[in-house]
Design a protein around this motif. Structure first.
Motif, mmCIF file in Angstrom:
data_model
loop_
_atom_site.group_PDB
_atom_site.id
_atom_site.type_symbol
_atom_site.label_atom_id
_atom_site.label_comp_id
_atom_site.label_asym_id
_atom_site.label_seq_id
_atom_site.Cartn_x
_atom_site.Cartn_y
_atom_site.Cartn_z
ATOM 1 N N GLY A 34 0.828 -1.197 0.000
ATOM 2 C CA GLY A 34 0.000 0.000 0.000
ATOM 3 C C GLY A 34 0.865 1.249 0.000
ATOM 4 O O GLY A 34 1.999 1.232 0.466
ATOM 5 N N VAL A 35 0.337 2.317 -0.568
ATOM 6 C CA VAL A 35 1.073 3.576 -0.629
ATOM 7 C C VAL A 35 0.968 4.256 0.733
ATOM 8 O O VAL A 35 -0.118 4.423 1.277
ATOM 9 C CB VAL A 35 0.513 4.489 -1.741
ATOM 10 N N LEU A 36 2.104 4.633 1.278
ATOM 11 C CA LEU A 36 2.147 5.239 2.606
ATOM 12 C C LEU A 36 2.819 6.603 2.528
ATOM 13 O O LEU A 36 3.493 6.927 1.553
ATOM 14 C CB LEU A 36 2.916 4.334 3.567
ATOM 15 N N ASP A 37 2.664 7.371 3.559
ATOM 16 C CA ASP A 37 3.242 8.707 3.615
ATOM 17 C C ASP A 37 4.667 8.645 4.184
ATOM 18 O O ASP A 37 4.951 9.187 5.241
ATOM 19 C CB ASP A 37 2.360 9.623 4.468
ATOM 20 N N THR A 38 5.542 7.939 3.463
ATOM 21 C CA THR A 38 6.937 7.821 3.873
ATOM 22 C C THR A 38 7.794 7.521 2.659
ATOM 23 O O THR A 38 7.312 6.937 1.683
ATOM 24 C CB THR A 38 7.138 6.724 4.936
ATOM 25 N N VAL A 45 4.750 -2.321 10.901
ATOM 26 C CA VAL A 45 3.326 -1.980 10.869
ATOM 27 C C VAL A 45 3.054 -0.650 11.553
ATOM 28 O O VAL A 45 2.003 -0.052 11.357
ATOM 29 C CB VAL A 45 2.448 -3.095 11.499
ATOM 30 N N GLU A 46 4.014 -0.168 12.341
ATOM 31 C CA GLU A 46 3.890 1.142 12.988
ATOM 32 C C GLU A 46 4.505 2.258 12.139
ATOM 33 O O GLU A 46 4.717 3.361 12.612
ATOM 34 C CB GLU A 46 4.570 1.141 14.368
ATOM 35 N N ASN A 47 4.826 1.953 10.855
ATOM 36 C CA ASN A 47 5.431 2.909 9.920
ATOM 37 C C ASN A 47 6.808 3.399 10.378
ATOM 38 O O ASN A 47 7.192 4.519 10.104
ATOM 39 C CB ASN A 47 4.520 4.100 9.656
ATOM 40 N N LYS A 48 7.540 2.552 11.055
ATOM 41 C CA LYS A 48 8.896 2.876 11.481
ATOM 42 C C LYS A 48 9.876 2.056 10.651
ATOM 43 O O LYS A 48 9.527 0.989 10.153
ATOM 44 C CB LYS A 48 9.073 2.579 12.967
ATOM 45 N N PRO A 49 11.111 2.536 10.499
ATOM 46 C CA PRO A 49 12.078 1.777 9.699
ATOM 47 C C PRO A 49 12.373 0.410 10.307
ATOM 48 O O PRO A 49 12.420 0.273 11.528
ATOM 49 C CB PRO A 49 13.338 2.640 9.714
ATOM 50 N N GLY A 52 18.306 -3.405 10.930
ATOM 51 C CA GLY A 52 19.066 -4.579 10.525
ATOM 52 C C GLY A 52 18.942 -5.726 11.504
ATOM 53 O O GLY A 52 18.853 -6.889 11.129
ATOM 54 N N ARG A 53 18.909 -5.396 12.772
ATOM 55 C CA ARG A 53 18.786 -6.445 13.794
ATOM 56 C C ARG A 53 17.443 -7.166 13.686
ATOM 57 O O ARG A 53 17.358 -8.379 13.879
ATOM 58 C CB ARG A 53 18.964 -5.830 15.185
ATOM 59 N N SER A 54 16.391 -6.419 13.358
ATOM 60 C CA SER A 54 15.068 -7.030 13.188
ATOM 61 C C SER A 54 15.087 -8.052 12.058
ATOM 62 O O SER A 54 14.493 -9.120 12.166
ATOM 63 C CB SER A 54 14.018 -5.967 12.876
ATOM 64 N N ILE A 55 15.776 -7.715 10.986
ATOM 65 C CA ILE A 55 15.864 -8.633 9.845
ATOM 66 C C ILE A 55 16.653 -9.872 10.243
ATOM 67 O O ILE A 55 16.257 -11.001 9.944
ATOM 68 C CB ILE A 55 16.499 -7.920 8.633
#
Length: 131
Positions: A34-38, A45-49, A52-55
Motif C-alpha cells: 500500500g502507498v504510505l506517507d513515507t 506496521v507502525e510505519n517505522k524503519p 538490521g537487527r530485526s531482519i
C-alpha cells in the motif's frame, strides 16, 4: 536506466541499477504494502524503519521454524556469501561482482568467497602471468 542509491554499513553509497525486473518487483511490493506517507521502502506496521537487527532476528526465527538452520547458517551475511558463490560459479565477471557487492578490492572479494570459490584465486590471477 535509473538508479537506486543504498548506503551500506561502511557509509559508502552504492549505485544499484533499477532494472526492469527490479521495477516490477518493487511495484508489486508497493501495491501489496500500500502507498504510505513515507519515503522508506521497508517499514514496520507502525510505519517505522525496519532495523538490521530485526531482519537478522526474523531470518533466524524462520530458519528455526523451517528446520533449515539445522543444515545451513541462516543470516543476511550467509545469504550474501551464497549470492557471491553462486555468481562466481555462474561465471560472473569478478569486477562486476566486486561492484555489485561493494567490496573495495578484488582481494577483499576473494577472501569473502574463499570458502566457496576454489577456482576464484586462479580466475583472479589468469592473465597476469609474468607480471
Amino acid at each position: 536506466m535509473q538508479s537506486i542509491f543504498q548506503h551500506a554499513k561502511n557509509r559508502y553509497a552504492r549505485r544499484i541499477p533499477l532494472t526492469d525486473r527490479l521495477k516490477h518487483v518493487l511495484k508489486s511490493y508497493i501495491t501489496e504494502r500500500g502507498v504510505l506517507d513515507t519515503d522508506l521502502l521497508f517499514i514496520t506496521v507502525e510505519n517505522k524503519p525496519i532495523g538490521g537487527r530485526s531482519i537478522q532476528d526474523r531470518l533466524k526465527q524462520y530458519g528455526e521454524q523451517t528446520g533449515i538452520s539445522k543444515e545451513v547458517t541462516v543470516s543476511p551475511h550467509a545469504f550474501r556469501r551464497t549470492f557471491c558463490r553462486l555468481k562466481v560459479e555462474a561465471g560472473t565477471n569478478l569486477f562486476v561482482l566486486q561492484r555489485m557487492t561493494g567490496h573495495q578490492s578484488l582481494e577483499i572479494l576473494k577472501r569473502y568467497v574463499e570458502i566457496y570459490g576454489r577456482d576464484l584465486e586462479q580466475a583472479i590471477e589468469d592473465g597476469f602471468e609474468g607480471l
